[in-house]
Write a protein that holds these residues in place. Structure first.
Motif, PDB file in Angstrom:
ATOM      1  N   GLN A 143      30.317 -46.693  36.513  1.00  0.00           N
ATOM      2  CA  GLN A 143      30.541 -47.035  37.916  1.00  0.00           C
ATOM      3  C   GLN A 143      31.232 -48.401  38.010  1.00  0.00           C
ATOM      4  O   GLN A 143      31.384 -49.094  37.029  1.00  0.00           O
TER       5      GLN A 143
ATOM      6  N   ASN B 119      21.577 -45.996  33.312  1.00  0.00           N
ATOM      7  CA  ASN B 119      21.090 -45.835  34.683  1.00  0.00           C
ATOM      8  C   ASN B 119      21.628 -44.511  35.228  1.00  0.00           C
ATOM      9  O   ASN B 119      22.316 -43.777  34.505  1.00  0.00           O
TER      10      ASN B 119
ATOM     11  N   ALA C 178      36.255 -41.138  44.497  1.00  0.00           N
ATOM     12  CA  ALA C 178      35.986 -42.540  44.152  1.00  0.00           C
ATOM     13  C   ALA C 178      34.515 -42.734  43.812  1.00  0.00           C
ATOM     14  O   ALA C 178      33.634 -42.165  44.461  1.00  0.00           O
TER      15      ALA C 178
ATOM     16  N   TRP D 261      32.501 -40.918  49.167  1.00  0.00           N
ATOM     17  CA  TRP D 261      31.758 -39.686  49.464  1.00  0.00           C
ATOM     18  C   TRP D 261      30.276 -39.987  49.681  1.00  0.00           C
ATOM     19  O   TRP D 261      29.648 -39.451  50.597  1.00  0.00           O
TER      20      TRP D 261
ATOM     21  N   PRO E 228      23.822 -39.077  47.643  1.00  0.00           N
ATOM     22  CA  PRO E 228      23.959 -38.762  46.213  1.00  0.00           C
ATOM     23  C   PRO E 228      24.056 -40.043  45.367  1.00  0.00           C
ATOM     24  O   PRO E 228      24.442 -41.098  45.872  1.00  0.00           O
ATOM     25  N   ALA E 229      23.731 -39.941  44.100  1.00  0.00           N
ATOM     26  CA  ALA E 229      23.806 -41.070  43.170  1.00  0.00           C
ATOM     27  C   ALA E 229      25.213 -41.651  43.121  1.00  0.00           C
ATOM     28  O   ALA E 229      26.199 -40.908  43.136  1.00  0.00           O
ATOM     29  N   GLY E 230      25.293 -42.980  43.063  1.00  0.00           N
ATOM     30  CA  GLY E 230      26.598 -43.641  42.948  1.00  0.00           C
ATOM     31  C   GLY E 230      26.797 -44.706  43.996  1.00  0.00           C
ATOM     32  O   GLY E 230      27.812 -45.400  43.993  1.00  0.00           O
TER      33      GLY E 230
ATOM     34  N   GLN F  60      20.033 -42.649  45.642  1.00  0.00           N
ATOM     35  CA  GLN F  60      19.803 -41.273  45.200  1.00  0.00           C
ATOM     36  C   GLN F  60      18.396 -40.743  45.404  1.00  0.00           C
ATOM     37  O   GLN F  60      18.038 -39.715  44.841  1.00  0.00           O
TER      38      GLN F  60
ATOM     39  N   GLN G 142      28.388 -50.344  44.089  1.00  0.00           N
ATOM     40  CA  GLN G 142      28.216 -49.398  42.990  1.00  0.00           C
ATOM     41  C   GLN G 142      27.362 -50.032  41.884  1.00  0.00           C
ATOM     42  O   GLN G 142      27.065 -51.210  41.933  1.00  0.00           O
ATOM     43  N   GLY G 143      27.037 -49.237  40.903  1.00  0.00           N
ATOM     44  CA  GLY G 143      26.383 -49.772  39.703  1.00  0.00           C
ATOM     45  C   GLY G 143      24.885 -49.581  39.658  1.00  0.00           C
ATOM     46  O   GLY G 143      24.260 -49.865  38.634  1.00  0.00           O
ATOM     47  N   GLY G 144      24.301 -49.125  40.759  1.00  0.00           N
ATOM     48  CA  GLY G 144      22.880 -48.812  40.747  1.00  0.00           C
ATOM     49  C   GLY G 144      21.989 -50.033  40.705  1.00  0.00           C
ATOM     50  O   GLY G 144      22.454 -51.182  40.636  1.00  0.00           O
TER      51      GLY G 144
ATOM     52  N   MET H 228      24.326 -32.504  44.081  1.00  0.00           N
ATOM     53  CA  MET H 228      23.976 -33.816  44.631  1.00  0.00           C
ATOM     54  C   MET H 228      22.473 -34.087  44.594  1.00  0.00           C
ATOM     55  O   MET H 228      22.049 -35.226  44.738  1.00  0.00           O
TER      56      MET H 228
ATOM     57  N   PRO I 184      35.293 -48.317  47.392  1.00  0.00           N
ATOM     58  CA  PRO I 184      33.859 -48.014  47.427  1.00  0.00           C
ATOM     59  C   PRO I 184      33.608 -46.537  47.123  1.00  0.00           C
ATOM     60  O   PRO I 184      34.542 -45.734  47.097  1.00  0.00           O
ATOM     61  N   PRO I 185      32.344 -46.170  46.884  1.00  0.00           N
ATOM     62  CA  PRO I 185      32.016 -44.768  46.621  1.00  0.00           C
ATOM     63  C   PRO I 185      32.002 -43.984  47.934  1.00  0.00           C
ATOM     64  O   PRO I 185      30.952 -43.743  48.536  1.00  0.00           O
TER      65      PRO I 185
END
Lengths: 359, 359
Positions: free
Chosen positions: A75, A236, A200, B241, B199-201, B194, B75-77, A39, B238-239
């Motif tokens: 994503q 990205n 997810a 975690w 974490p990223a996402g 991130q 999501q998607g950054g 992570m 949704p993300p």
């Protein structure tokens, strides 16, 4: 199953293999001597680049993805793909959609913003079956033919791959990696990870590279398949943890025998539940034989009160999330790749016992 | 720091608090007696709904987000926001962009697909400073004014909030939660998670609700702020975690004293590194005083060979990822919220020692 865990029949996000979770737990603060968690890793670091490439390679192996097709880790979920697909592949022309459930319907509705949508088949409102090949009304000039391989809410699953002139685009969110697929027959396969693959937040897209590069001018760059292919999915920062977890899941899947093993288990799991339904007049299965999903078994009793009691009592026994989706009602047992046969047997035992008490 | 861990100066994804990772590890297979991992939870389950609502509430508390503003977990950054912002807020008209680095530049380029972009300021090509208020060339009718609060690659950070008639839109990806912010002054704040959060996402968007609802007709539904506000960020899965991990990070941050604590630490960390740079003629800092970032300290030596030796020797001592971005070269020490002062001291000790050996 570990003693303090439940059998989780959730439609997604859903059960993951315990081996995978234990491995993730073990390395959570220090992955392979790197001194950091996955992570915490830069997506550009050599160590994460290895995780990424290995995961891609394992997925290519598990699904026998030919070199003509690129694997992308994106994503935004299936819902962003509902827009990305027509943005990238339709050129604003006609696309054929088979509407066999809620998510295929949402995909068709979203596509109307970007192209002319032709409904090639619809099983609304019951969505209790999959159309036969000869029922499909195909446009002569369709940019692609879109369908959803498994309908999570209604519990139906395509048992064949349609024959079409147009490239096939398939949402495999809820049955990817559950059976062998001839990827070369598809223009694009995509799947949200949160059912059979990973937590997810990750969307896998497998695309015939020849289809990329025709996006509409206002396509956001992270939604351009061409740009993502060129950037190796790293235009990205990707959802690194989900990709790592997918890699662990693929280790587990490949070690056990790959998608053939999964298919054998999938058929066995489903058979055990459908057998109870077919030998009962107490339970009413929703999907028609021949269209039944091995992944999501949908059924009900004769009364909404009994349905509620079933869900509640099942949960008290550690059989959780068997309530059906609010659109369909009743019950739904999702039997994804990570559901052990012991979980299925615990469910069918309970089904029989519950019936005995309530007939 | 635990003995087998390193000090990770990565620009993102980046170091997370050990307390947070340990808590995640402990509950990885069984969250609060649920019998399942957070990674396996349905996003519609009561237990995950609690995690989601708690995390949102903790973020609202940490940043003192007023009721006028909605918090979205997307999501998607940042890169997807580069498109989402003009799609939702520009109405196809003019938007002002301050280009103070690579990501602000990318945002402006992407926005050109959707509106008329006016460059309100540019510090290209050096990007060694932040423009002063009086240097900003503001359009009379701008739909919004866009800037990036902290420029990760070049190591500059806005020390003031611009005064503009148009709503402020700010990319806070690399300094969110590192200092108090008067959220009421902003139309929209967003941040990839991130660096300082998770974490990223996960992408956090904080938006003045009055700005939502003017999206261009071809906006994908998951990119519509209005639809996401209405759906409580759950138009799609949704993300989960990442949201859970953000919650744990916020527990850690709030228990320690919130963003005031973070600001104090941030200034102390940066001071210790800049002091070494300012007392040396061996190291050359990139950013001008007054524009320096507390989050990413960028510097180099007089030779590329020495820079490479510095990076390599630092890594051998467990001070990893101090290599500068390829665009800027040299070195970059990212000092995010989770970087302990001990890590900073280990770095400055090494800097001084390295200088002694190489002057």
């Amino acid at each position: 199953m570990m003693a303090d865990r439940v059998y989780n029949f959730s439609a997604g996000p859903s059960v993951m293999p315990e081996e995978v979770l234990l491995e993730a737990q073990k390395n959570l603060l220090n992955y392979k001597g790197s001194g950091m968690s996955v992570m915490e890793m830069s997506h550009r670091s050599a160590m994460f680049a290895d995780i990424f490439a290995d995961t891609q390679e394992k997925l290519r192996k598990a699904l026998s993805v030919p070199d003509t097709h690129e694997i992308l880790f994106l994503q935004g979920g299936a819902t962003l793909q509902f827009a990305a697909i027509p943005m990238n592949l339709s050129c604003g022309k006609t696309a054929d959609y088979a509407v066999t459930g809620n998510f295929a319907n949402k995909a068709a509705k979203e596509a109307e913003k970007y192209c002319s949508v032709h409904i090639a088949a619809s099983t609304a409102p019951e969505h209790a079956r999959i159309p036969r090949q000869e029922e499909l009304s195909l446009s002569p000039d369709a940019a692609y033919f879109y369908y959803c391989a498994n309908n999570t809410i209604y519990g139906t699953e395509w048992q064949y791959v349609p024959e079409t002139k147009a490239p096939l685009v398939c949402d495999m969110s809820s049955d990817i990696l559950s059976r062998p697929v001839d990827v070369s027959r598809f223009g694009l396969i995509y799947a949200g990870a949160q059912k059979n693959m990973a937590p997810a937040g990750l969307t896998v897209v497998i695309i015939d590279k020849e289809l990329a590069g025709k996006e509409l001018p206002y396509t956001p760059q992270v939604m351009s398949y061409k740009m993502m292919i060129e950037a190796g999915s790293m235009l990205n920062t990707p959802p690194c943890w989900c990709i790592y977890m997918l890699g662990l899941t693929l280790d587990w899947l490949l070690a056990g025998g790959g998608v053939s093993w999964m298919e054998q288990l999938k058929k066995e799991r489903a058979k055990r539940v459908y057998d109870v339904l077919d030998n009962s007049s107490f339970y009413l299965p929703h999907a028609e034989p021949g269209s039944r999903s091995d992944m999501n078994v949908t059924f009900r009793t004769h009364s909404a009160e009994l349905d509620a009691a079933f869900v509640k009592e099942a949960a008290a026994r550690g059989l959780v999330n068997v309530k059906g989706h609010k659109i369909a009602g009743g019950m739904r047992a999702s039997l994804y790749n990570a559901m052990p046969l012991e979980g299925v047997d615990a469910l069918t035992d309970f089904m029989k016992e519950f019936e005995t008490r309530h007939v």
